[in-house]
Motif scaffolding. Structure first.
Motif, PDB file in Angstrom:
ATOM      1  N   LEU A 179     -18.958   9.908  35.192  1.00 12.66           N
ATOM      2  CA  LEU A 179     -17.917  10.868  35.581  1.00 12.66           C
ATOM      3  C   LEU A 179     -18.051  12.140  34.764  1.00 12.66           C
ATOM      4  O   LEU A 179     -17.974  13.249  35.311  1.00 12.66           O
ATOM      5  N   GLU A 180     -18.266  11.994  33.472  1.00 11.97           N
ATOM      6  CA  GLU A 180     -18.458  13.172  32.628  1.00 11.97           C
ATOM      7  C   GLU A 180     -19.658  13.981  33.126  1.00 11.97           C
ATOM      8  O   GLU A 180     -19.589  15.206  33.248  1.00 11.97           O
ATOM      9  N   LEU A 181     -20.747  13.298  33.445  1.00 13.42           N
ATOM     10  CA  LEU A 181     -21.931  13.968  33.971  1.00 13.42           C
ATOM     11  C   LEU A 181     -21.623  14.659  35.291  1.00 13.42           C
ATOM     12  O   LEU A 181     -21.987  15.817  35.499  1.00 13.42           O
ATOM     13  N   GLU A 182     -20.938  13.952  36.169  1.00 12.56           N
ATOM     14  CA  GLU A 182     -20.601  14.509  37.475  1.00 12.56           C
ATOM     15  C   GLU A 182     -19.817  15.815  37.325  1.00 12.56           C
ATOM     16  O   GLU A 182     -20.078  16.788  38.027  1.00 12.56           O
ATOM     17  N   LEU A 183     -18.887  15.839  36.388  1.00  9.77           N
ATOM     18  CA  LEU A 183     -18.083  17.043  36.169  1.00  9.77           C
ATOM     19  C   LEU A 183     -18.897  18.174  35.555  1.00  9.77           C
ATOM     20  O   LEU A 183     -18.594  19.351  35.779  1.00  9.77           O
ATOM     21  N   MET A 184     -19.937  17.842  34.807  1.00 11.85           N
ATOM     22  CA  MET A 184     -20.747  18.858  34.133  1.00 11.85           C
ATOM     23  C   MET A 184     -21.860  19.439  35.003  1.00 11.85           C
ATOM     24  O   MET A 184     -22.404  20.485  34.675  1.00 11.85           O
TER      25      MET A 184
ATOM     26  N   MET B 177     -25.683  20.943  29.246  1.00  4.74           N
ATOM     27  CA  MET B 177     -25.333  19.587  28.836  1.00  4.74           C
ATOM     28  C   MET B 177     -25.932  18.525  29.753  1.00  4.74           C
ATOM     29  O   MET B 177     -25.963  17.350  29.405  1.00  4.74           O
ATOM     30  N   VAL B 178     -26.384  18.920  30.921  1.00  5.48           N
ATOM     31  CA  VAL B 178     -26.755  17.968  31.961  1.00  5.48           C
ATOM     32  C   VAL B 178     -27.926  17.078  31.568  1.00  5.48           C
ATOM     33  O   VAL B 178     -27.874  15.861  31.779  1.00  5.48           O
ATOM     34  N   THR B 179     -28.965  17.637  30.992  1.00  9.15           N
ATOM     35  CA  THR B 179     -30.134  16.827  30.652  1.00  9.15           C
ATOM     36  C   THR B 179     -29.756  15.702  29.698  1.00  9.15           C
ATOM     37  O   THR B 179     -30.128  14.541  29.916  1.00  9.15           O
ATOM     38  N   GLN B 180     -29.009  16.023  28.650  1.00  8.64           N
ATOM     39  CA  GLN B 180     -28.617  14.992  27.689  1.00  8.64           C
ATOM     40  C   GLN B 180     -27.678  13.981  28.341  1.00  8.64           C
ATOM     41  O   GLN B 180     -27.786  12.779  28.107  1.00  8.64           O
ATOM     42  N   LEU B 181     -26.769  14.449  29.175  1.00  8.84           N
ATOM     43  CA  LEU B 181     -25.848  13.521  29.839  1.00  8.84           C
ATOM     44  C   LEU B 181     -26.587  12.608  30.814  1.00  8.84           C
ATOM     45  O   LEU B 181     -26.241  11.424  30.935  1.00  8.84           O
ATOM     46  N   PHE B 182     -27.589  13.126  31.512  1.00  8.72           N
ATOM     47  CA  PHE B 182     -28.392  12.261  32.381  1.00  8.72           C
ATOM     48  C   PHE B 182     -29.097  11.194  31.539  1.00  8.72           C
ATOM     49  O   PHE B 182     -29.142  10.017  31.915  1.00  8.72           O
ATOM     50  N   THR B 183     -29.633  11.594  30.398  1.00  8.75           N
ATOM     51  CA  THR B 183     -30.302  10.637  29.512  1.00  8.75           C
ATOM     52  C   THR B 183     -29.320   9.564  29.038  1.00  8.75           C
ATOM     53  O   THR B 183     -29.621   8.365  29.097  1.00  8.75           O
ATOM     54  N   ASP B 184     -28.146   9.991  28.586  1.00 14.99           N
ATOM     55  CA  ASP B 184     -27.132   9.040  28.117  1.00 14.99           C
ATOM     56  C   ASP B 184     -26.679   8.108  29.238  1.00 14.99           C
ATOM     57  O   ASP B 184     -26.522   6.897  29.031  1.00 14.99           O
ATOM     58  N   THR B 185     -26.486   8.673  30.418  1.00 14.15           N
ATOM     59  CA  THR B 185     -26.027   7.888  31.556  1.00 14.15           C
ATOM     60  C   THR B 185     -27.095   6.880  31.978  1.00 14.15           C
ATOM     61  O   THR B 185     -26.792   5.722  32.286  1.00 14.15           O
ATOM     62  N   ARG B 186     -28.341   7.310  31.970  1.00 12.22           N
ATOM     63  CA  ARG B 186     -29.443   6.405  32.338  1.00 12.22           C
ATOM     64  C   ARG B 186     -29.565   5.268  31.335  1.00 12.22           C
ATOM     65  O   ARG B 186     -29.777   4.121  31.715  1.00 12.22           O
ATOM     66  N   GLU B 187     -29.430   5.570  30.048  1.00  7.66           N
ATOM     67  CA  GLU B 187     -29.492   4.518  29.026  1.00  7.66           C
ATOM     68  C   GLU B 187     -28.353   3.514  29.216  1.00  7.66           C
ATOM     69  O   GLU B 187     -28.559   2.304  29.090  1.00  7.66           O
ATOM     70  N   GLU B 188     -27.167   4.000  29.519  1.00  4.89           N
ATOM     71  CA  GLU B 188     -26.020   3.119  29.747  1.00  4.89           C
ATOM     72  C   GLU B 188     -26.244   2.259  30.984  1.00  4.89           C
ATOM     73  O   GLU B 188     -25.951   1.057  30.976  1.00  4.89           O
ATOM     74  N   LEU B 189     -26.777   2.865  32.044  1.00  4.81           N
ATOM     75  CA  LEU B 189     -27.042   2.100  33.259  1.00  4.81           C
ATOM     76  C   LEU B 189     -28.098   1.033  32.990  1.00  4.81           C
ATOM     77  O   LEU B 189     -27.950  -0.114  33.424  1.00  4.81           O
ATOM     78  N   GLN B 190     -29.138   1.373  32.250  1.00  3.24           N
ATOM     79  CA  GLN B 190     -30.173   0.381  31.946  1.00  3.24           C
ATOM     80  C   GLN B 190     -29.604  -0.765  31.121  1.00  3.24           C
ATOM     81  O   GLN B 190     -29.931  -1.934  31.359  1.00  3.24           O
ATOM     82  N   ALA B 191     -28.739  -0.465  30.169  1.00  6.96           N
ATOM     83  CA  ALA B 191     -28.096  -1.516  29.370  1.00  6.96           C
ATOM     84  C   ALA B 191     -27.245  -2.423  30.262  1.00  6.96           C
ATOM     85  O   ALA B 191     -27.242  -3.650  30.103  1.00  6.96           O
ATOM     86  N   ALA B 192     -26.546  -1.827  31.216  1.00  6.43           N
ATOM     87  CA  ALA B 192     -25.725  -2.612  32.140  1.00  6.43           C
ATOM     88  C   ALA B 192     -26.599  -3.482  33.036  1.00  6.43           C
ATOM     89  O   ALA B 192     -26.282  -4.654  33.277  1.00  6.43           O
TER      90      ALA B 192
END
Length: 130
Positions: free
Chosen positions: A83-88, A95-110
């Motif tokens: 959601l944070e990424l979507e808003l950004m 901020m988008v590149t770092q947020l995509f990286t963070d979001t991808r890492e979270e998705l992979q962990a899930a």
């Protein structure tokens, strides 16, 4: 039993209560979770590629769809970060590149947590000796 770290990224508690009473529904849910694992980070990667191609609206739509569908399976941290990424996407491109990286890492962990949970579901339940 899931570790605290795995529960942080994927909490199946709500799913367990939903699937406990109905074997057919259980199979549907397990099948959908298997599909999530098989698809991996592809839904997020498609959004990332759209954003890199300058198609912000498509990137937002793809991210929103992934966030909604995956969030309904207990991936609450992923949903919050997405959601944070979507808003950004249209507000702060820096901020988008770092947020995509963070979001991808979270998705992979899930995905890894879901895979572990699915594997545990296929294991026979130990019989207590007494």
């Amino acid at each position: 039993m899931s570790s605290p770290q795995a529960l942080a990224v994927f909490n199946p508690e709500e799913l367990i209560s939903l699937i406990a009473a109905d074997a057919a529904y259980r199979e549907i849910v397990l099948s959908l979770l298997t599909t999530i694992v098989e698809n991996g980070t592809q839904p997020l990667d498609e959004s990332w590629q759209a954003w890199r191609d300058g198609r912000t609206a498509d990137a937002t739509r793809l991210l929103h769809k992934a966030r909604g569908s995956l969030g309904s399976f207990g991936l609450k941290r992923f949903s919050a970060i997405a959601l944070e990424l979507e808003l950004m996407l249209s507000r702060d491109p820096g901020m988008v590149t770092q947020l995509f990286t963070d979001t991808r890492e979270e998705l992979q962990a899930a995905i890894d947590a879901i895979r572990g949970w699915l594997n545990a579901q296929s294991q026979p339940t130990p019989v207590a000796e007494g």
